[in-house]
Design a protein around this motif. Structure first.
Motif, short mmCIF file in Angstrom:
data_model
loop_
_atom_site.label_atom_id
_atom_site.label_comp_id
_atom_site.label_asym_id
_atom_site.label_seq_id
_atom_site.Cartn_x
_atom_site.Cartn_y
_atom_site.Cartn_z
N GLY A 81 31.94 -57.68 34.95
CA GLY A 81 33.37 -57.51 35.12
C GLY A 81 33.90 -56.10 34.96
O GLY A 81 35.05 -55.93 34.51
N SER A 112 33.68 -64.75 41.75
CA SER A 112 32.81 -65.02 40.60
C SER A 112 31.87 -66.18 40.90
O SER A 112 32.03 -66.90 41.89
CB SER A 112 33.64 -65.34 39.37
OG SER A 112 34.19 -66.65 39.48
N LEU A 152 36.79 -62.62 32.82
CA LEU A 152 35.67 -63.56 32.79
C LEU A 152 35.52 -64.15 31.40
O LEU A 152 35.77 -63.50 30.39
CB LEU A 152 34.37 -62.85 33.17
CG LEU A 152 34.36 -62.12 34.53
CD1 LEU A 152 33.13 -61.23 34.61
CD2 LEU A 152 34.38 -63.12 35.67
#
Length: 816
Positions: free
Chosen positions: A615, A667, A695
């Protein structure tokens, strides 16, 4: 029996070897390899000159067969092989090896190309005019003599050398523990330095260098490095650079050529031309069209013809650096001084020669004085006899024989025995008034000569005046202009990569597993682009036609950047695997190449967009990723990873980044986020970047630069492919969770493995699986799905394996 045994000595091998080797070393040092500091000659050279002079084989007589001279030297003075004697004789005649040849030769005496001379039965030789100065005054008891090897006649231990031959012609040789390299010098300059030193015994090296500027090679050229010359003249050891004399000339068709008219000393011209031509043939540099040796009887000329619009100075510098167009010359001025090998300075050489010549003139003067005094004594006796001629005749007539007449003259008139012998031998026609006058004139001349000789012996100033006068006469007669140019500084050779790297298009492949190769277009087309040499579990991440002068940047998933100029990549057949990056930079076992870009130069603008699976995202300017000096051995860190398990998922080059560009991330759990590029700051190389996506137990599968009207293709772990419009994901801000783009299932839900931008609907995509399988897809065969659809099953995961990535297929190159 006892007497024989008593002669046996018990000696250790160490003592025997030490003694014998010392004798051998002394022999080859003094009798073979090193020159005498006084006449600058090795024994074989001295014997050749002396034997030819003794045989009347001088410059003012006709040439004689070389074999006769060699046989004469070998039979009387030098009991060694005829080949070594002939080789020494030939070298003294080669005007490209000695500054003032001591031998004149008719016939083939070799060449600068390394050609051997004709056999000695074909060539003819005689002493040169200047060699006569080496032997002048030798018959006036000026030098010491020793018996030859068989004690049948005498030979000189040194020649009178009326000019400083050691410096003028130089010397080279290797003996036991010693070697010598003395370069040739200009005769006029050396004599000028001797004349100055004669008046200023305390002269410094710098002052002497005002006269002797440096070596003067018979092949000319340019000597660079005054500091090296000064060091050599002070210590006997120093290093200079000798380069060819060249000129770049323009010719028709916007072309140019390098014309070489002088090459460094003792460089083989044929080998030099061959080496330059090999560089052309092997394409070590691009731009040489042809190499020609145009040398003739008028002089040396080598022409290197260049192609159109090339860097002629760069090519010349490359040739200076990589061929014998430029060489280094090391002074190692070792000579026999007072029977011992010694490394000597310029001043020591000049002083030794000056002292030798002063001693020689003294010996010559003593010889002349004695001869004049002996003659004066006889002349005085003859004058006295003519003054009492009648009595002398009466005494002679009354004598029984010649001996009795001599004795009677000595007894009656107090003549000496020598005078009486001269009187008895006097011929009748000389008993005239004219002869008396001549004798009186001769007596006056002899008296003046004796007075002059005595003055030389008692007055050093007079001796030096005579020496200076004779040296000036030699300088006037044999002085020649300097041939070698002296330059103070050693030129810095700067060679552009455009010169050293040929301008050639090649095919380059970089694989995910880190294999790298370049192949010729011919090799690639011969295999139709197939059989790329990679293993089944590997695939290309870069395949393109590039130029050898291009630059390759390879990014790995561990945050390492590997740089390689294309010309440094191993050139192999297309069917070969190539080299692995770990052979030079050392990759981890699970490290993979995720992106590769080629550039025309390392001064590009633009940025790289870099994202990690945990991330983080950043922008890096191109200039921040330019390689350092250690690129061949070490990778460059372009991304600082937060954790050991984190990895880079994509690196995208943006030639002209704009803030309104759209960045899209998806994702693993199926959340998509889109925001403007402006939200990502530009960071340095060794940084992590900023948060890209919120995340929790999720990770980012990929990041892409997208536009509103494009579509993306997703692949899930269950083998489903989904095509979706970018507009389905509304733009928002960075570091958010995003929106779900999959329909959640209770059992065995779909998870995103990877996604890619669909740039062309008819361009195939390829899905790679963990079973080393490749599955091709055509995007135009699928319709766009909504945000909550899971797409269509395209891969049987039980048969083909689970998908691990999806990307545009690298199509076979079309080679024009």
């Amino acid at each position: 029996m006892t007497s024989k045994l008593s002669k046996i000595e018990n000696l250790t091998l160490e003592d025997v070897m030490g003694d014998r080797f010392a004798r051998y070393s002394k022999s080859i040092i003094q009798e073979r390899a090193l020159p005498d500091i006084r006449d600058g000659l090795k024994p074989v050279q001295r014997r050749i000159l002396y034997a030819m002079n003794k045989d009347g084989n001088t410059y003012d007589k006709g040439f004689r067969k070389s074999a006769k001279s060699v046989g004469n030297v070998m039979g009387n003075f030098h009991p060694h092989g005829d080949s070594s004697i002939y080789e020494a004789l030939v070298r003294m005649s080669q005007d490209w090896k000695v500054r003032e040849p001591l031998i004149e030769m008719h016939g083939n005496n070799g060449s600068m190309d390394g050609d051997p001379p004709a056999a000695m039965r074909y060539t003819e030789a005689r002493l040169s005019k200047i060699a006569g100065e080496m032997l002048r005054d030798i018959d006036q008891e000026t030098v010491d003599w020793v018996l030859n090897f068989d004690d049948t006649e005498y030979e000189p231990t040194v020649l009178p050398a009326r000019f400083p031959n050691l410096l003028v012609n130089g010397s080279t040789g290797i003996s036991a523990g010693y070697a010598t390299d003395i370069p040739p010098h200009n005769l006029g300059e050396v004599i000028d330095a001797i004349l100055y030193l004669q008046k200023h015994p305390d002269a410094s090296t710098d002052k002497l260098m005002e006269f002797v500027a440096g070596p003067d090679f018979p092949t000319g050229g340019i000597v660079q490095g005054l500091d090296g010359i000064r060091q050599a003249y002070e210590t006997g050891h120093g290093r200079v650079v000798v380069r060819s004399k060249t000129e770049i000339k323009s010719i028709r068709g916007n072309k140019s050529q390098i014309v070489i008219t002088e090459i460094p000393y003792e460089v083989n011209k044929a080998q030099l031309v061959k080496r330059i031509d090999e560089i052309r043939i092997n394409k070590k540099i691009d731009g040489i069209a042809e190499v020609r040796d145009e040398s003739d009887r008028d002089g040396l000329t080598i022409v290197v013809e260049l192609k159109r619009d090339v860097d002629s100075n760069g090519i010349l510098n490359y040739l200076f650096k990589n061929t014998d167009l430029q060489v280094s010359y090391t002074f190692n001025m070792v000579a026999i001084n007072h029977m011992r090998p010694e490394r000597v300075s310029l001043k020591t050489m000049l002083i030794s020669y000056l002292e030798f010549q002063q001693e020689l003139i003294k010996k010559r003067t003593i010889y002349d004085l004695k001869k004049a005094q002996d003659r004066q004594h006889i002349v005085q006796g003859l004058i006295k006899a003519l003054s009492i001629l009648d009595q002398v005749i009466k005494t002679i007539r009354a004598s029984k024989n010649r001996k009795d007449a001599r004795d009677n003259l000595v007894k009656a008139y107090e003549f000496s025995t020598v005078q009486a012998d001269a009187i008895v031998a006097l011929q009748l026609y000389r008993l005239t008034n004219t002869d008396v006058t001549q004798l009186e004139k001769e007596a006056a001349d002899l008296a003046a000569r004796i007075e002059a000789d005595q003055l030389i012996l008692i007055d050093d100033n007079e001796l030096n005046r005579i020496l200076a006068k004779e040296l000036k006469q030699i300088s006037k007669q044999f002085r020649q202009p300097r041939m070698t140019e002296i330059q103070a500084k050693v030129a810095d050779l700067k060679i552009s990569k455009t010169v050293t790297v040929p301008d050639e298009d090649v095919i380059v492949l970089v694989s995910q597993q880190g294999y790298l190769k370049r192949s010729s277009i011919r090799s690639y087309t011969a295999s139709n682009g197939e059989e790329n040499g990679l293993q089944d579990f590997d695939h290309p991440v870069f395949l393109a036609k590039v130029n050898t002068r291009d630059h390759l940047l390879m990014f790995t998933n561990k945050g390492n950047l590997i740089y390689r100029p294309v010309f440094e990549i191993s050139d192999v057949r297309w069917k070969d695997t190539g080299e692995h990056l770990s052979q030079t930079v050392g990759l981890e076992s699970d490290e993979m190449v995720i992106a590769t870009y080629s550039f025309k130069s390392l001064k590009e603008t633009g940025e790289f967009l870099i994202a990690t699976d945990d991330g983080y995202i950043k922008r890096v300017a191109f200039e921040s990723l330019t390689p350092g000096r250690t690129y061949k051995k070490h990778a460059f860190v372009y991304e600082k990873l937060k954790t050991p398990t984190a990895k880079v998922i994509n690196v995208t080059y943006l030639p002209q980044p704009t803030d309104d560009m759209s960045v899209m991330l998806i994702s693993h759990l199926g959340y998509a986020l889109r925001f403007d590029l402006a939200e990502i700051p530009v960071n340095g190389a060794r940084t992590t970047g900023v948060k890209s996506m919120n995340l929790s137990s999720d990770w980012v599968t990929n990041v892409q630069i997208v536009s509103e009207d494009q579509s993306v293709g997703l692949i899930t772990q269950r083998g489903a492919f989904k095509k979706m419009k970018v507009s389905e994901v509304a733009p928002t801000s960075r570091a958010r969770k995003g929106v779900l783009v999959l329909r959640e299932l209770k059992n065995d839900p779909h998870r995103v493995v990877d996604f890619t931008v669909i740039n062309q609907l008819d361009a195939p995509l390829v899905v790679y699986t963990d079973h080393s399988k490749e599955h091709d897809l055509l995007p135009n065969e699928f319709s766009n799905g909504g945000r909550y659809s899971n797409g269509s099953f395209v891969i049987d995961v039980n048969a083909e394996g689970q998908p691990i990535s999806i990307q545009p297929k690298l199509l076979e190159l079309i080679i024009n």
